[in-house]
Write an enzyme that holds these catalytic residues in place. Structure first.
Site, mmCIF file in Angstrom:
data_model
loop_
_atom_site.group_PDB
_atom_site.id
_atom_site.type_symbol
_atom_site.label_atom_id
_atom_site.label_comp_id
_atom_site.label_asym_id
_atom_site.label_seq_id
_atom_site.Cartn_x
_atom_site.Cartn_y
_atom_site.Cartn_z
ATOM 1 N N GLN A 65 -4.748 -4.991 6.868
ATOM 2 C CA GLN A 65 -5.750 -5.910 6.308
ATOM 3 C C GLN A 65 -5.660 -7.302 6.914
ATOM 4 O O GLN A 65 -6.454 -8.170 6.554
ATOM 5 C CB GLN A 65 -5.584 -6.004 4.778
ATOM 6 C CG GLN A 65 -5.761 -4.699 4.051
ATOM 7 C CD GLN A 65 -7.185 -4.156 4.130
ATOM 8 O OE1 GLN A 65 -8.134 -4.882 4.419
ATOM 9 N NE2 GLN A 65 -7.337 -2.867 3.880
ATOM 10 N N CYS A 118 -4.841 2.541 -3.572
ATOM 11 C CA CYS A 118 -3.612 3.054 -2.944
ATOM 12 C C CYS A 118 -2.468 2.070 -3.148
ATOM 13 O O CYS A 118 -1.658 1.840 -2.233
ATOM 14 C CB CYS A 118 -3.793 3.339 -1.454
ATOM 15 S SG CYS A 118 -5.087 4.497 -1.098
ATOM 16 N N LYS A 177 -10.522 -0.530 10.180
ATOM 17 C CA LYS A 177 -10.662 -1.753 9.367
ATOM 18 C C LYS A 177 -11.112 -2.916 10.250
ATOM 19 O O LYS A 177 -11.302 -4.029 9.772
ATOM 20 C CB LYS A 177 -9.323 -2.135 8.725
ATOM 21 C CG LYS A 177 -8.535 -0.983 8.143
ATOM 22 C CD LYS A 177 -8.749 -0.821 6.685
ATOM 23 C CE LYS A 177 -7.751 0.192 6.139
ATOM 24 N NZ LYS A 177 -8.222 0.799 4.907
ATOM 25 N N ASP A 220 2.889 -4.411 7.918
ATOM 26 C CA ASP A 220 1.688 -3.608 7.745
ATOM 27 C C ASP A 220 0.514 -4.566 7.893
ATOM 28 O O ASP A 220 0.218 -5.347 6.990
ATOM 29 C CB ASP A 220 1.716 -2.945 6.363
ATOM 30 C CG ASP A 220 0.404 -2.263 6.015
ATOM 31 O OD1 ASP A 220 -0.585 -2.441 6.744
ATOM 32 O OD2 ASP A 220 0.370 -1.561 4.983
ATOM 33 N N HIS A 272 0.875 -1.178 0.000
ATOM 34 C CA HIS A 272 0.000 0.000 0.000
ATOM 35 C C HIS A 272 0.909 1.224 0.000
ATOM 36 O O HIS A 272 2.022 1.173 0.531
ATOM 37 C CB HIS A 272 -0.829 -0.053 1.288
ATOM 38 C CG HIS A 272 -1.900 0.975 1.429
ATOM 39 N ND1 HIS A 272 -1.630 2.264 1.800
ATOM 40 C CD2 HIS A 272 -3.245 0.889 1.273
ATOM 41 C CE1 HIS A 272 -2.778 2.934 1.868
ATOM 42 N NE2 HIS A 272 -3.766 2.124 1.560
HETATM 43 N N1 PLP Z 1 -1.975 -0.433 4.729
HETATM 44 C C1 PLP Z 1 -2.928 -1.143 4.103
HETATM 45 C C2 PLP Z 1 -2.612 -2.513 3.605
HETATM 46 C C3 PLP Z 1 -4.213 -0.619 3.950
HETATM 47 O O1 PLP Z 1 -5.160 -1.324 3.329
HETATM 48 C C4 PLP Z 1 -4.480 0.677 4.454
HETATM 49 C C5 PLP Z 1 -5.813 1.303 4.247
HETATM 50 O O2 PLP Z 1 -6.437 1.128 3.203
HETATM 51 C C6 PLP Z 1 -3.460 1.373 5.098
HETATM 52 C C7 PLP Z 1 -2.226 0.786 5.222
HETATM 53 C C8 PLP Z 1 -3.698 2.736 5.674
HETATM 54 O O3 PLP Z 1 -4.404 2.623 6.865
HETATM 55 P P1 PLP Z 1 -4.976 3.896 7.647
HETATM 56 O O4 PLP Z 1 -6.222 4.279 6.944
HETATM 57 O O5 PLP Z 1 -5.237 3.406 9.027
HETATM 58 O O6 PLP Z 1 -3.924 4.925 7.650
#
Ligand code: PLP
Length: 405
Positions: A202, A363, A225, A199, A122
């Site tokens: 998800q 993203c 999420k 990260d 992402h």
């Molecule tokens: N990393 C991943 C894999 C995501 O899907 C997302 C959000 O779509 C993020 C990071 C960003 O998360 P946040 O909205 O909490 O900043």
């Protein structure tokens, strides 16, 4: 046995019509809906306990502080952290990654050092690293993947070299659904002394996560999420590393004492929580974790996996539909294209049928570049989705094809 139909009743927002059709919410990787338990926790906090934390002697402040620190304990328990001081509250997963990039990595990086990320990150796990790389002369190296959306572990092994300073890896891909073999990847990195950030934005909503079993150094997650509020998340950090890291923002609450000559910083984790935090958000996050812990997470995972398998098979069987991301291990997400119809048109059409999906590059532009496409349609599942939701999605896609012929 997990029962999605009764769980649904705990999410009042789902009980509505859009464009005259029952809402089918399949945009959960974007953000999940919130159960009554979370809504009530937020409401109760503001109605009964609202006060600033850690600093007043009055009862409301004590209650607010207890609720805030209680949530830290809940998140620590959820991730099986060794101690609740290893949990830093942040504005979300993005901020948690930025904290590690700027406070952990930047002071250590030398020109020519390497930061390892994967092709399926992402943007939140790419851009912070590019920023610190620009500031330090470090370089970004990228672990490749194949057509299915499976990482090349042989290439990963090769890329882990003497200059690798940190590996920042996505646990579950938000665009492809791939579940990466992170335990093995951490082991490979640690064998070369490379610290690893995962990260988990998800992963945490779909899989049981145990930071001790994973042996990761950092784990970033996002409350919204996981059925919690927006604008709040957390970073798990190994205690020893958090201790070594300097604060990255200055201000109230992160200090022990201040003079014009010198500031003593507060202890971990407070030294990373400058200013009045999102107290209500943290309380809501705690309520979301408690809500999740009422269930057997493996049963939720199995339920969502069955929906994913059904959706992938049914969509994949439609003439003209192309699935993007077909890794054998996937969670939560099915991405696809419908003939030559632009994904935004597919999304708009599905919305008219009451089906909410996301369209775009999610993203994750480097993934779209890999497949040579501008965007996909993405349906993503949560615990409250049912087989009927999958049927509505599939029927909607048939309608799209009929219309655009
Ligand atoms: N990393 C991943 C894999 C995501 O899907 C997302 C959000 O779509 C993020 C990071 C960003 O998360 P946040 O909205 O909490 O900043």
């Amino acid at each position: 046995m997990f029962d999605a139909t009764s769980v649904r009743r705990e999410f009042p927002i789902l009980d509505q019509q859009v464009h005259g059709k029952p809402l089918v919410y399949l945009d959960n990787a974007n953000t999940t809906q919130k159960p009554v338990a979370v809504l009530e926790a937020l409401d109760h906090y503001y109605r009964a306990d609202n006060a600033n934390i850690h600093r007043a002697t009055h009862l409301l402040s004590e209650r607010a502080t207890r609720a805030y620190e209680g949530a830290r304990g809940l998140v620590a328990g959820f991730l099986n952290a060794h101690d609740s001081s290893e949990i830093v509250f942040t504005r979300g997963c993005t901020e948690a990654i930025n904290l590690v990039a700027f406070s952990f990595a930047r002071p250590r990086l030398q020109p020519g050092d390497e930061i390892l990320v994967t092709r399926m990150e992402h943007h939140s796990n790419i851009v912070p690293w590019q920023m610190v790389a620009q500031q330090t002369g470090a370089v970004l190296r990228v672990v490749p993947m194949d057509e299915r959306g499976v990482l090349d572990l042989g290439a990963y092994e090769q890329l882990l070299g003497p200059r690798t300073a940190v590996a920042a890896l996505i646990h579950v891909s938000n665009a492809l659904g791939t579940v990466n073999p992170v335990r093995q990847m951490i082991e490979m990195a640690h064998a070369r002394g490379v610290p690893v950030l995962l990260d988990g934005a998800q992963a945490a909503p779909h899989l049981p996560v145990d930071v001790q079993a994973l042996d990761c150094d950092f784990y970033a997650l996002s409350a919204h999420k996981m059925y919690g509020p927006t604008g709040i998340g957390a970073l798990y950090g190994r205690a020893r590393l958090l201790e070594e890291m300097p604060p990255w923002m200055g201000g109230g609450d992160m200090i022990a004492s201040v003079t014009f000559e010198h500031t003593e910083y507060n202890r971990v984790p407070y030294k990373f929580e400058a200013g009045t935090p999102n107290i209500a958000g943290v309380v809501g996050f705690g309520a979301a974790v408690s809500f999740l812990q009422r269930f057997n997470l493996r049963e939720i995972a199995a339920h969502e996996h069955a929906l994913l398998t059904h959706a992938s098979a049914a969509l994949g069987a439609i003439d003209g539909v192309r699935l993007i991301g077909t890794a054998p291990e996937r969670a939560g997400v099915v991405s696809f294209l419908v003939g030559d119809v632009h994904p935004h048109d597919v999304g708009t059409f599905l919305d008219r049928d009451g089906v909410a999906v996301r369209t775009g590059q999610h993203c994750a532009q480097p993934i779209m570049d890999f497949y040579g496409i501008p965007s996909t349609v993405r349906a993503s599942f949560a615990m409250y989705n049912t087989e009927d939701d999958v049927e509505a999605l599939v029927a909607g896609v048939h309608n799209v094809l009929r219309f655009f012929g």
